[in-house]
Design an enzyme around this catalytic site. Structure first.
Site, mmCIF file in Angstrom:
data_model
loop_
_atom_site.group_PDB
_atom_site.id
_atom_site.type_symbol
_atom_site.label_atom_id
_atom_site.label_comp_id
_atom_site.label_asym_id
_atom_site.label_seq_id
_atom_site.Cartn_x
_atom_site.Cartn_y
_atom_site.Cartn_z
ATOM 1 N N ALA A 111 -58.859 -41.367 -24.493
ATOM 2 C CA ALA A 111 -58.657 -40.868 -23.126
ATOM 3 C C ALA A 111 -59.061 -39.396 -23.037
ATOM 4 O O ALA A 111 -59.681 -38.968 -22.056
ATOM 5 C CB ALA A 111 -57.200 -41.044 -22.705
ATOM 6 N N GLY B 23 -54.203 -44.992 -27.202
ATOM 7 C CA GLY B 23 -55.526 -44.560 -26.750
ATOM 8 C C GLY B 23 -55.612 -43.111 -26.315
ATOM 9 O O GLY B 23 -56.502 -42.776 -25.519
ATOM 10 N N SER B 24 -54.724 -42.247 -26.840
ATOM 11 C CA SER B 24 -54.750 -40.853 -26.377
ATOM 12 C C SER B 24 -56.057 -40.166 -26.759
ATOM 13 O O SER B 24 -56.646 -39.438 -25.949
ATOM 14 C CB SER B 24 -53.559 -40.076 -26.945
ATOM 15 O OG SER B 24 -53.577 -40.123 -28.348
ATOM 16 N N SER B 25 -56.554 -40.423 -27.953
ATOM 17 C CA SER B 25 -57.778 -39.747 -28.395
ATOM 18 C C SER B 25 -58.965 -40.150 -27.520
ATOM 19 O O SER B 25 -59.729 -39.302 -27.052
ATOM 20 C CB SER B 25 -58.025 -40.090 -29.872
ATOM 21 O OG SER B 25 -59.372 -39.972 -30.178
ATOM 22 N N GLY C 199 -51.043 -44.900 -30.799
ATOM 23 C CA GLY C 199 -51.680 -46.213 -30.671
ATOM 24 C C GLY C 199 -51.957 -46.606 -29.233
ATOM 25 O O GLY C 199 -52.305 -47.762 -28.962
ATOM 26 N N ASP D 33 -61.017 -48.697 -27.604
ATOM 27 C CA ASP D 33 -60.241 -47.603 -27.013
ATOM 28 C C ASP D 33 -61.041 -46.859 -25.938
ATOM 29 O O ASP D 33 -60.569 -46.659 -24.819
ATOM 30 C CB ASP D 33 -59.803 -46.608 -28.097
ATOM 31 C CG ASP D 33 -58.727 -47.172 -28.994
ATOM 32 O OD1 ASP D 33 -58.595 -48.409 -29.069
ATOM 33 O OD2 ASP D 33 -58.013 -46.384 -29.638
HETATM 34 C C1 MEV Z 1 -56.954 -48.791 -32.559
HETATM 35 O O1 MEV Z 1 -56.481 -48.551 -31.254
HETATM 36 C C2 MEV Z 1 -57.365 -50.221 -32.713
HETATM 37 C C3 MEV Z 1 -57.941 -50.583 -34.093
HETATM 38 O O2 MEV Z 1 -58.310 -51.967 -33.985
HETATM 39 C C4 MEV Z 1 -59.139 -49.753 -34.439
HETATM 40 C C5 MEV Z 1 -60.362 -50.024 -33.571
HETATM 41 O O3 MEV Z 1 -60.429 -51.051 -32.912
HETATM 42 O O4 MEV Z 1 -61.274 -49.182 -33.595
HETATM 43 C C6 MEV Z 1 -56.902 -50.463 -35.176
#
Ligand code: MEV
Length: 298
Positions: A97, A93-95, A91, A138
């Site tokens: 980044a 932001g690794s992908s 959660g 992200d």
């Molecule tokens: C994911 O980091 C955040 C979410 O709100 C998905 C998105 O914003 O694309 C869950």
């Protein structure tokens, strides 16, 4: 050729941001870095911390994503080495980044000079491989960094802060795909549109007020909004028992606020605990979590 990108934490507003509400987010540094050179033939991405390599036709999502970037940039041979400084799938932001760092390194390899906007377009294509309906927060933070309020389709409005925001970051060790969590909220919204939309609207109000608290340097106020946001996220069914345990432990240890960050269903928890960070990390330690203090927006 070498390039970098930021990670991110969402302080307030995940999930609601997919439906057009604002979200308050900041970057984490370092996030990812990527080295690119012309390879002996074809395209290969090696992810150092996982000791795994991917190619465009290996059937993996990462392979497909890097293949998409190479096709868009007209690169047919590249050896990419990616170093990730963030927990994967947590959660933070690794992908995104990875996508931004790879796009920048490949563009350089191809002799192309891309501005941030063009890099973000490429990274959005990367993100769509992993997550069908990304809001864009992200990869925007991964490319631009800083702290601000992001709105889908409008971009990032930076906030003027006196300095980076220190947060405790703890990994639950649980993992759920962002795609599945976003789809879960979409299903909830189909089944019960009025209730879900009221919750998403309420998150929008929390974000707007939380951003004002952050700008005013009101840590207690921001913490209260984080706790409110966590309750609203739980009502969207994206929290877990482990997330709730980590949040409760952080608050008991003196944090003003604690919540999940990102898609939920596990991943990381953030806690705002000015001057009490050591107590929060110690409380998490008793739950088997090695947390750390991060400076958001540095
Ligand atoms: C994911 O980091 C955040 C979410 O709100 C998905 C998105 O914003 O694309 C869950």
């Amino acid at each position: 050729m070498s390039a970098t990108a930021h990670g991110k934490v969402i302080l307030l507003g995940e999930h609601a941001v997919v439906y057009g509400q604002p979200c308050l987010a900041g970057s984490l540094h370092p996030g990812a870095s990527c080295d690119a050179e012309h390879g002996p033939g074809g395209v290969r991405l090696h992810v150092v911390p996982w000791d795994r390599s991917f190619t465009p036709d290996d059937g993996s999502e990462i392979g497909r994503a890097v293949g998409g970037l190479c096709a868009a940039l007209g690169v047919s041979d590249a050896a990419l080495t990616l170093t990730l400084s963030l927990p994967g799938g947590g959660g933070v932001g690794s992908s995104a980044a990875m996508g931004v760092a790879c796009a920048r390194a490949l563009a350089e390899l191809a002799g192309r000079s891309l501005d941030d906007h063009a890099v973000m377009e490429l990274a959005l294509g990367w993100e769509r491989v992993f997550h069908g309906n990304p809001s864009g927060v992200d990869h925007t933070l991964a490319a631009l960094g800083g702290v601000g309020v992001f709105v889908r389709g409008e971009g990032l409005r930076r906030l003027r802060l006196r300095g980076p925001v220190p947060l405790c970051l703890g990994d639950t060790g649980e993992r759920s795909a962002t795609r599945a969590m976003v789809e879960g909220v979409a299903v909830l919204r189909t089944r019960n549109p009025a209730m879900t939309d009221r919750t998403l609207d309420a998150i929008g109000v929390v974000v707007r007020n939380g951003a004002l608290a952050l700008e005013a340097g009101d840590a207690k106020g921001l913490g209260d909004f984080m706790n409110l946001n966590q309750n609203l996220l739980a009502s969207l069914l994206v929290s877990t028992e482990r997330i709730e345990d980590l949040c409760a432990a952080a608050r008991d240890a003196g944090a003003y606020g604690a919540k999940l960050t990102g898609g939920g269903g596990g991943g990381c928890v953030i806690a705002l605990a000015p001057g009490r960070e050591d107590a929060v990390l110690a409380a998490w330690k008793t739950l088997g979590v090695d947390g750390r203090v991060v400076q958001v927006g540095r």
